[in-house]
Design a protein around this motif. Structure first.
Motif, PDB file in Angstrom:
ATOM      1  N   GLN A 169       0.825  -1.211   0.000  1.00  0.00           N
ATOM      2  CA  GLN A 169       0.000   0.000   0.000  1.00  0.00           C
ATOM      3  C   GLN A 169       0.858   1.259   0.000  1.00  0.00           C
ATOM      4  O   GLN A 169       0.543   2.239  -0.686  1.00  0.00           O
ATOM      5  CB  GLN A 169      -0.929  -0.016   1.215  1.00  0.00           C
ATOM      6  N   GLN A 170       1.951   1.232   0.740  1.00  0.00           N
ATOM      7  CA  GLN A 170       2.837   2.388   0.799  1.00  0.00           C
ATOM      8  C   GLN A 170       3.496   2.636  -0.557  1.00  0.00           C
ATOM      9  O   GLN A 170       3.592   3.789  -1.016  1.00  0.00           O
ATOM     10  CB  GLN A 170       3.907   2.182   1.868  1.00  0.00           C
ATOM     11  N   ALA A 173       0.972   4.201  -2.848  1.00  0.00           N
ATOM     12  CA  ALA A 173       0.744   5.609  -2.490  1.00  0.00           C
ATOM     13  C   ALA A 173       1.878   6.487  -3.005  1.00  0.00           C
ATOM     14  O   ALA A 173       1.647   7.621  -3.469  1.00  0.00           O
ATOM     15  CB  ALA A 173       0.593   5.749  -0.983  1.00  0.00           C
ATOM     16  N   HIS A 177       1.635   9.573  -5.750  1.00  0.00           N
ATOM     17  CA  HIS A 177       2.202  10.905  -5.493  1.00  0.00           C
ATOM     18  C   HIS A 177       3.056  11.376  -6.671  1.00  0.00           C
ATOM     19  O   HIS A 177       3.070  12.574  -7.010  1.00  0.00           O
ATOM     20  CB  HIS A 177       3.036  10.870  -4.212  1.00  0.00           C
ATOM     21  N   LEU A 270      -6.050   2.325  -4.240  1.00  0.00           N
ATOM     22  CA  LEU A 270      -5.958   3.786  -4.149  1.00  0.00           C
ATOM     23  C   LEU A 270      -7.239   4.479  -4.600  1.00  0.00           C
ATOM     24  O   LEU A 270      -7.439   5.655  -4.317  1.00  0.00           O
ATOM     25  CB  LEU A 270      -4.819   4.286  -5.047  1.00  0.00           C
TER      26      LEU A 270
END
Length: 338
Positions: A169-170, A173, A177, A270
């Motif tokens: 998940q990180q 993300a 970005h 997301l």
């Protein structure tokens, strides 16, 4: 029961629809070890599944890598079945709710003595399920019916589930970005399908995206199947995806290439909503409880609709998605409230 094996040799969507059965078996027998035998194509669906003791993954000869031999693939498979035979299973469930002689063959190779599955007209299946024995209308309900063969408990059907790690998940993300400026909502557009009747024109996808980004806090990620995903000789949809992006010309629209099911899952995670065709991607989005608008083509909606999340089905009498207008899609997107 101490050891239970579930066999599902089909594709991604089929295995997603089997995850409630996996969870249900563990609820019925908390102390039991639940094992799964699947083919390599669908392995990412059950990665990190907490209800499984171990997943055995075999490879079909047609899916061998360029540097592998057919003999090598069969040798690896032999090693897997030698391991399975040592476990001594109390029950083996052939999770496909239609008769499958190949799954029966795998169960016998695993040394199964108590086989549960769809009736093949042979006494080799010890608890055969005929059409009337399957409950409900959906693939999830049919597959979950097998639980009744080993438990009398009334256990509600769990949702379809997949399990992402915090690291996955990180990483997703961080990709978001880099790809988009800060936005409040992200919508996923997945353009690929193996079925020609479920394929929608790129220019119409572009119209939908341009309507979505009229909202200044909205962003869109474009997903597609990479080369070889839908079939070994499939060239993939990257060119269509690039054409779609070029038609949008907006900084809040970006391509999100994925090299694996896990990357697709993390990308979908997301997003607040998904527009896609029926197929593995639809079931993966359902496993993340995403709200969806789905081109279903000529697929049986009662049997294969998304099991979780809100959904809107796009289906015409012709069964061809080319007959679905942009306005019809837009109205359905508004109905799911994305």
């Amino acid at each position: 029961m101490k050891n239970i094996l579930i066999i599902r040799r089909d594709n991604i969507g089929d295995l997603v629809c089997t995850t409630p059965l996996i969870e249900g078996v563990k609820i019925a027998y908390p102390e039991a070890k639940v094992y799964l035998l699947i083919n390599k194509v669908s392995q990412d669906v059950v990665k990190n599944n907490p209800f499984l003791e171990k997943v055995f993954i075999y490879k079909k000869a047609k899916h061998k890598a360029k540097n592998e031999t057919t003999l090598g693939v069969y040798f690896e498979r032999l090693m897997i079945f030698l391991q399975l035979r040592k476990i001594n299973f109390d029950a083996v469930i052939l999770a496909n709710p239609v008769p499958c002689k190949y799954s029966l063959r795998l169960a016998k190779m695993a040394g199964a003595k108590n086989i549960i599955g769809a009736d093949l007209g042979t006494d080799e299946i010890h608890h055969p399920f005929r059409a009337a024995d399957f409950r409900g209308k959906h693939q999830v309900e049919h597959t979950y019916s097998y639980l009744s063969a080993i438990s009398e408990k009334s256990i509600p059907i769990p949702p379809v589930r997949v399990f992402l790690t915090p690291q996955e998940q990180q990483q997703a993300a961080q990709r978001l970005h880099r790809l988009l400026p800060p936005v409040g909502r992200v919508f996923a557009i997945h353009i690929s399908t193996r079925c020609p009747k479920r394929r929608w024109p790129v220019e119409r996808y572009a119209e939908i995206i341009n309507r979505l980004v009229t909202e200044t806090d909205a962003g869109v990620l474009i997903f597609w199947s990479p080369q070889g995903t839908l079939a070994p000789d499939d060239i993939g949809d990257q060119k269509r995806a690039e054409q779609l992006l070029a038609s949008c010309q907006n900084a809040r629209v970006a391509l999100y290439p994925t090299a694996s099911v896990r990357e697709l899952l993390a990308g979908f995670d997301l997003c607040h909503g998904v527009l896609c065709s029926d197929g593995g991607q639809m079931h993966l989005a359902a496993a993340l409880n995403k709200d969806m608008v789905v081109f279903l083509g000529d697929t049986d909606a009662e049997l294969w609709h998304p099991w979780s999340g809100k959904y809107q089905i796009l289906q015409t009498t012709s069964g061809d998605c080319i007959d679905v207008s942009v306005d019809e899609v837009w109205e359905r997107i508004k109905k799911i409230g994305v």
